[in-house]
Design an enzyme around this catalytic site. Structure first.
Site, short mmCIF file in Angstrom:
data_model
loop_
_atom_site.label_atom_id
_atom_site.label_comp_id
_atom_site.label_asym_id
_atom_site.label_seq_id
_atom_site.Cartn_x
_atom_site.Cartn_y
_atom_site.Cartn_z
N ASP A 178 46.40 47.13 -12.97
CA ASP A 178 45.23 47.62 -12.25
C ASP A 178 44.20 48.31 -13.17
O ASP A 178 43.02 48.33 -12.88
CB ASP A 178 45.67 48.59 -11.15
CG ASP A 178 46.76 47.98 -10.28
OD1 ASP A 178 46.49 47.70 -9.12
OD2 ASP A 178 47.88 47.75 -10.78
N PHE A 179 44.70 48.88 -14.27
CA PHE A 179 43.78 49.59 -15.17
C PHE A 179 42.89 48.64 -15.95
O PHE A 179 41.89 49.08 -16.54
CB PHE A 179 44.56 50.50 -16.12
CG PHE A 179 45.51 51.43 -15.43
CD1 PHE A 179 45.26 51.88 -14.13
CD2 PHE A 179 46.67 51.87 -16.05
CE1 PHE A 179 46.16 52.73 -13.48
CE2 PHE A 179 47.57 52.71 -15.41
CZ PHE A 179 47.31 53.15 -14.11
N GLU B 136 40.42 52.52 -21.61
CA GLU B 136 40.78 51.11 -21.46
C GLU B 136 39.74 50.15 -22.01
O GLU B 136 40.08 49.14 -22.63
CB GLU B 136 41.07 50.78 -19.99
CG GLU B 136 42.47 51.14 -19.53
CD GLU B 136 42.65 52.63 -19.29
OE1 GLU B 136 41.64 53.37 -19.34
OE2 GLU B 136 43.79 53.06 -19.06
N HIS C 11 48.12 50.54 -7.89
CA HIS C 11 49.11 50.32 -8.94
C HIS C 11 50.01 49.12 -8.62
O HIS C 11 51.13 49.04 -9.14
CB HIS C 11 50.01 51.55 -9.13
CG HIS C 11 49.36 52.71 -9.81
ND1 HIS C 11 48.38 53.47 -9.23
CD2 HIS C 11 49.56 53.26 -11.03
CE1 HIS C 11 48.02 54.44 -10.06
NE2 HIS C 11 48.71 54.33 -11.15
N MET D 54 40.94 46.84 -14.74
CA MET D 54 39.64 46.89 -14.07
C MET D 54 38.66 47.78 -14.84
O MET D 54 37.45 47.64 -14.68
CB MET D 54 39.78 47.40 -12.63
CG MET D 54 40.50 46.42 -11.72
SD MET D 54 39.68 44.81 -11.64
CE MET D 54 41.05 43.74 -12.05
N GLU E 208 48.08 53.11 -24.52
CA GLU E 208 48.48 54.49 -24.27
C GLU E 208 50.00 54.64 -24.43
O GLU E 208 50.76 53.83 -23.91
CB GLU E 208 48.08 54.89 -22.85
CG GLU E 208 46.58 54.88 -22.63
CD GLU E 208 46.21 54.61 -21.18
OE1 GLU E 208 47.06 54.75 -20.30
OE2 GLU E 208 45.04 54.25 -20.94
C1 LIG Z 1 42.44 54.39 -16.10
C2 LIG Z 1 43.86 54.83 -16.14
N1 LIG Z 1 44.55 54.69 -17.28
C3 LIG Z 1 45.84 55.09 -17.34
C4 LIG Z 1 46.45 55.64 -16.26
C5 LIG Z 1 47.91 56.08 -16.34
N2 LIG Z 1 47.99 57.53 -16.30
C6 LIG Z 1 48.21 58.20 -15.16
S1 LIG Z 1 48.11 59.85 -15.36
C7 LIG Z 1 47.79 59.69 -17.01
C8 LIG Z 1 47.57 60.90 -17.85
C9 LIG Z 1 46.38 61.63 -17.40
O1 LIG Z 1 46.21 62.78 -18.14
P1 LIG Z 1 45.26 63.92 -17.60
O2 LIG Z 1 44.00 63.34 -17.12
O3 LIG Z 1 45.17 64.94 -18.66
O4 LIG Z 1 45.99 64.49 -16.32
P2 LIG Z 1 47.42 65.19 -16.24
O5 LIG Z 1 48.41 64.12 -16.00
O6 LIG Z 1 47.62 65.91 -17.51
O7 LIG Z 1 47.33 66.10 -15.08
C10 LIG Z 1 47.75 58.36 -17.37
C11 LIG Z 1 47.51 57.88 -18.74
C12 LIG Z 1 45.71 55.75 -15.08
N3 LIG Z 1 46.24 56.24 -13.96
N4 LIG Z 1 44.41 55.35 -15.05
#
Ligand SMILES: Cc1ncc(C[n+]2csc(CCOP(=O)(O)OP(=O)(O)O)c2C)c(N)n1
Ligand SMILES: Cc1ncc(C[n+]2csc(CCOP(=O)(O)OP(=O)(O)O)c2C)c(N)n1
Ligand SMILES: [Mg+2]
Ligand SMILES: [Mg+2]
Lengths: 329, 323, 323, 329
Positions: free
Chosen positions: C84-85, C59, C128, C87, C29
């Protein structure tokens, strides 16, 4: 494929491939029953048209990933039944030196990247193979075989979205036998079906009769060509029927006998046999193909049963180069 | 007392608890058909399709749905079919189930039981034979249950279903057919209490799960040679019965921990390290482990045999320990 | 030699290897934007969108696609963003990547590097902050790399990218800003060779990853009190430098293993158990571990401090060890 | 809702809720900048209409699950900003005793089953809550809030299929702000979109303008009613815009300034303010609501900043009943 002679040859090839798959699996079933083959064994009797009809359209450098019911896929992709059978027997001459067994047959030399014991496990791997091939500017493609049960696991969504997004050269094949282990697929699958799911993820998809090998071949030939031309991922939803149970020891007694009987009338080998007979192939010709397949597999069985076990130290090989634990006895 | 197989004992334990507590329900692939191992046979008829739910092949969601139902007060038995498939549900298990009570400051106690039949079984190869119970002893927030007999499986499963903590229940696949005697009703067995299988002074042998009968066999062979050891079946590896092990080691001065899982970084390491820490190295003349080599489980019987713990290996290890 | 931060050292290592070997590509990502930590800054411009692939939040598929590409001869750097991701990708990692070479009898060596920044960092709470590196030492088929300095991160990442084995690379989140000196070109550092951080006779202290600078600080404080210890940074926990540790213990007779991860069933247990096994309990006067208590990581600075290893705790532990 | 007086009250309520969410997050941002709040902080400035418009249709015994950007969801569901703020500060009086922080706020007493640090992590949990409620023959429902980024993770497919299959009382809300962390959602999402994905999984779905709180309210009111009547899961695709960056420290500098400026013109609070003004609500009334919200949150901040830290031993509580490690200092 417009020349009728060519076409007949192709049909005969398909017939032979299906016959070989059937013979392989019936032989393996017998050997399992006789206690010669250990471990779980999943056969695809009744589903041979899928493997045969798809793989006849592939080149040796095209890659496939398979699932737990993968003997047919391997044979159709060009793997040697002899080495497959030896693997089922856990012998040193098997494809995986006896380490994999039925659920983990692979033959990288013919582009068979492995069966998989995890439902949907092959999906991201096939997508990754396709991405790798694209990175290498190859025009080889990846083909991903999975069951109807796999479409309820997350990797189905992730893999199809990914493949569509990056326009990867991958063909998804959902081999739909209507059942996942002991549960009817439609009792655990909501919505209009796998093709609609695929389309909603940006993947072109059609349904085809998987007990008609000519239909599978036709659909696969178009889909493979499109994928190879760089038109992005496609999905074939191939409807078929698993005559036997989930594993070799499962009688699938919960299914009404009539259902199985009806399915037998649609046996893909018989069906293609009838077509070939119509086109003037003599019954004796067909019998010869069947007999040859049976003989090939019987010999594979005999050889496997007589083959050497892997030496104990082999258990300690193929783990990792650095930090592997040495064998000492 | 009635003699039943281990898997039937497990069936009766779940049956008893589902009768006792309407909050208990079971979800997993094929469970309405009785489960892959018959451990839920006839449950559908008695409890209906709402409490005995055959699911799609959606491990993440099987785990997560169990959790969600617990957060509104249900007590799910989450059936994972075979341990290895829990790898498809690790976020739900590790990041959610094990963390929620803590992260939310105690607002919820997710009372889930996750059943994960594990271990080597019938040449099932690398993706259907893993034993990673040690991982979960290292994971805060969960109980780790590793029974070896019909009696213990029944009693510990009852305890697990009644527990407010998330319980990871490792059904020992290879022992499902082994008979034992269970009481009616089945009484709960507390977590963290080891079972003494044999008594002796020559050494302390600690084990759990499918290794127990194998080690017991080895211990019998040793007894025939006049070597008597304390054999302890931990039954649960978190919490684990440190006191019993240390008391025994203080008596014998020698410790062998045996498990089916890989020796490297297995739970045997914790047992040794903890005993050394608490009792001091001076309390020990030798401390060893016997487990699988650090290799995936091979398919071929010829190779699988290399990986397995056997009574002979136990005998050899104990003899080396006391030499 | 040039002084750069740890994360910049990691960036340069990946950059060097991507220039050297066109089979190397990176997926994860936001990596085309330079990655969450800037570890792929400017890669997109140099290598293009085909080799620097920002992915969906998928993931399982990030991991599985990396693997699939390796099976056709590519060498992916699989970026997991935060440990942690992973998982969400455990089936792909544990059941596929770690098993494929073995299951298929050596037909393929999936040369993947999985990068998983781990550890406590800026009050990120339970989902995290995990440190589960011990799990992977227990998992056959993988290398486990746990560097603590800019130099080691760079050299070990080069080694990882060139390795034919799957390598799990635990970037130490909390140390990303710490400077160090790296050479140009960056030379690979072999796996399994510990780095001696300090020398002394009073005790052997073994550690790795983010605990290293903390322990080093404690060791300095001890030196000021006249207590000199051998401090070894393992750098990789599989393979790990057993010989160096045992040689040191034979000299000092006392062992302390320190890690940020939970003490129970952490890799420290393996170090202690292995030393006791090989050197014998008689070689030791005391062997202890210092790690986190078996609790999830809390958010509040006031609570996180309870969980963290600190120089003061190290001092106290060493003093108790030699008392 | 046909009575205009009623309707005005409802709109005013929505206005107040949005104002409170905005004030909470602006206050938190300032406190974070001032170094009072540790850890990562994700605010939803610009997205308030989603939380407000959905949750006004819920009862206290309805449950919601949320994601990493969940302050608005919690406030709209009835959580107390004071205790939320204390949690952000890591204080003992916070909802989670300081153990969770911004990403893990939960208030079970109002049916808020928790924010979640894992993208899509709340999906199976909400589905399970719905299944539990159904088992209990309750007519409460579950609502699952997630971002557009979550629809590319496996649990989206698994959870929707499951909910449709068992006809569970769950409403899925995809809060689509067009971006996932630092990557535009459309650059990682293939196919026709989330509503088509939902329909392909058997879940009824519609799209609504998420910067128009009346539209969200209207759609939610119908969807919630249908779900509560037992008609099975529904999905609302709510399109909105995140004015601020991914985290409190992210300037989101990669977005063109004009894009953000344009979005500001569609600010849901301003928009509803204009509607209320049109319907005769005096500007001073609106200002009073805004001021009250700001005052409430300023006081929450002051209190939180002065609140006691959790005692060290608290770190060792709430782990597990059996086999917990005792605290000793
Ligand atoms: C499984 C997982 N992968 C990556 C992340 C890191 N991460 C946190 S928020 C985010 C973006 C999420 O986008 P969205 O679901 O559209 O929510 P927004 O932030 O736009 O409100 C990412 C990639 C995570 N928390 N969990
Ligand atoms: C992730 C996972 N869950 C469960 C299983 C157990 N399992 C093996 S095959 C099977 C059924 C698969 O059905 P389908 O994909 O339709 O293939 P078929 O057996 O019908 O060929 C199941 C549930 C597994 N191998 N992997
Ligand atoms: Mg099927
Ligand atoms: Mg978004």
């Amino acid at each position: 494929m417009s020349d009728p002679g060519d076409n007949l040859r192709r049909l005969t090839d398909l017939y032979a491939t299906m016959a070989r798959i059937r013979a392989f699996e019936e032989t393996a079933l017998a050997a399992h029953k006789a206690g010669e083959i250990p471990g779980p064994l999943h056969v695809s009797i009744g589903q041979e048209a899928v493997a045969a009809g798809i793989c006849i359209n592939l080149r040796i450098d095209d890659r496939i990933t398979s699932n737990h019911r993968g003997h047919g896929h391997a044979i159709a992709k060009g793997a040697e039944p002899k080495r497959m059978m030896a693997e089922l027997y856990g012998r040193a001459s098997g494809y995986c030196r006896g380490k994999g067994g039925s659920m983990h047959i692979a033959d990288f030399s013919v582009g068979m990247l492995g069966a998989n014991g995890v439902v949907a496990g092959g999906i991201p791997i096939a997508v990754g193979a396709a991405q790798g091939l694209k990175l290498q500017k190859s025009d080889a493609i990846a083909v991903c075989m999975f069951g109807d049960g796999a479409i309820n696991r997350g990797p189905f969504l992730e893999g199809l979205n990914w493949a569509a997004l990056f326009k990867l050269p991958v063909l998804f094949v959902c081999e739909d036998n209507g059942v996942a282990a002991f549960t009817r697929a439609d009792s655990v699958t909501a919505g209009p079906g796998v093709t609609e799911r695929a389309k909603a993820l940006g993947v072109a998809a059609i349904t085809v009769d998987g007990n008609n090998v000519m239909a599978v071949d036709g659909a696969a030939s178009e889909a493979v060509a499109a994928v190879r031309r760089g038109e992005g991922p496609h999905l074939l939803h191939v409807r078929t029927y698993r005559i036997t149970g989930h594993t070799s020891t499962d009688p699938a007694a919960w299914r009404p006998a009539e259902e199985v009987d009806e399915a037998r009338t649609r046996d893909p080998i018989k069906r293609l046999g009838a077509v070939l007979a119509e086109r003037g192939v003599a019954p004796a010709e067909l019998d010869k193909i069947i007999d040859a397949a049976k003989a090939e597999m019987a010999s594979a069985r005999t050889q496997a049963n007589a083959a050497a076990w892997p030496a104990p130290g082999v258990a300690f090989e193929d783990v990792q180069d650095t930090g592997a634990v040495a064998w000492s006895k | 007392m009635v003699e039943v197989t281990l898997i039937e004992a497990a069936r009766r334990a779940a049956l008893q608890e589902m009768r006792r507590d309407p909050r208990v329900w079971v979800l997993g692939e094929d469970v309405a058909r009785g489960g892959l191992w018959g451990q839920y046979k006839d449950f559908l008829g008695e409890f209906g399709a709402e409490r005995v739910v055959s699911t799609p092949i959606s491990e993440s969601t099987i785990m997560g749905v169990g959790l969600g139902s617990a957060l509104v007060g249900m007590r799910p038995i989450i059936e994972m079919r075979i341990f290895d498939f829990v790898m498809c549900a690790m976020d739900e298990l590790v990041n959610q189930i094990a963390k929620i009570r803590y992260m939310f400051g105690g607002q919820a106690k997710p009372a889930v039981v996750v059943r994960m039949p594990h271990g080597m079984w019938r040449n099932s190869a690398a993706q259907h034979s893993q034993m990673l119970e040690a991982w979960f002893a290292h994971l805060p927030g969960v109980i780790v249950v590793t029974p070896a007999t019909a009696e213990d499986t029944a009693g510990l499963l009852v305890q697990a279903i009644r527990s407010d903590d998330p319980v990871l229940f490792f059904d020992p696949k290879d022992l499902f057919g082994v008979p034992g005697n269970i009481s009616d009703p089945i009484e709960p067995i507390p977590f963290g209490v080891a079972r003494r299988v044999a008594e002796g002074d020559a050494a302390t042998v600690v084990t759990w799960s499918a290794a127990v009968p194998v080690v017991a066999k080895g211990v019998e062979m040793l007894a025939a040679d006049g070597i008597k050891v304390d054999l302890l079946d931990l039954r649960t590896i978190w919490p684990w019965d440190q006191d019993a092990v240390i008391a025994s080691v203080k008596k014998t001065g020698r410790l062998l921990v045996v498990h089916e899982a890989v020796e490297v970084a297995g739970f045997g390491a914790e047992v040794v390290a903890r005993v050394v820490d608490v009792a001091g190295p001076g309390a020990l003349k030798a401390a060893k482990r016997l487990g699988a080599p650090r290799i995936p489980i091979p398919f071929s019987p010829a190779l699988e045999a290399e990986v397995r713990v056997t009574p002979e290996k136990v005998v050899k290890a104990v003899k080396a320990l006391i030499a």
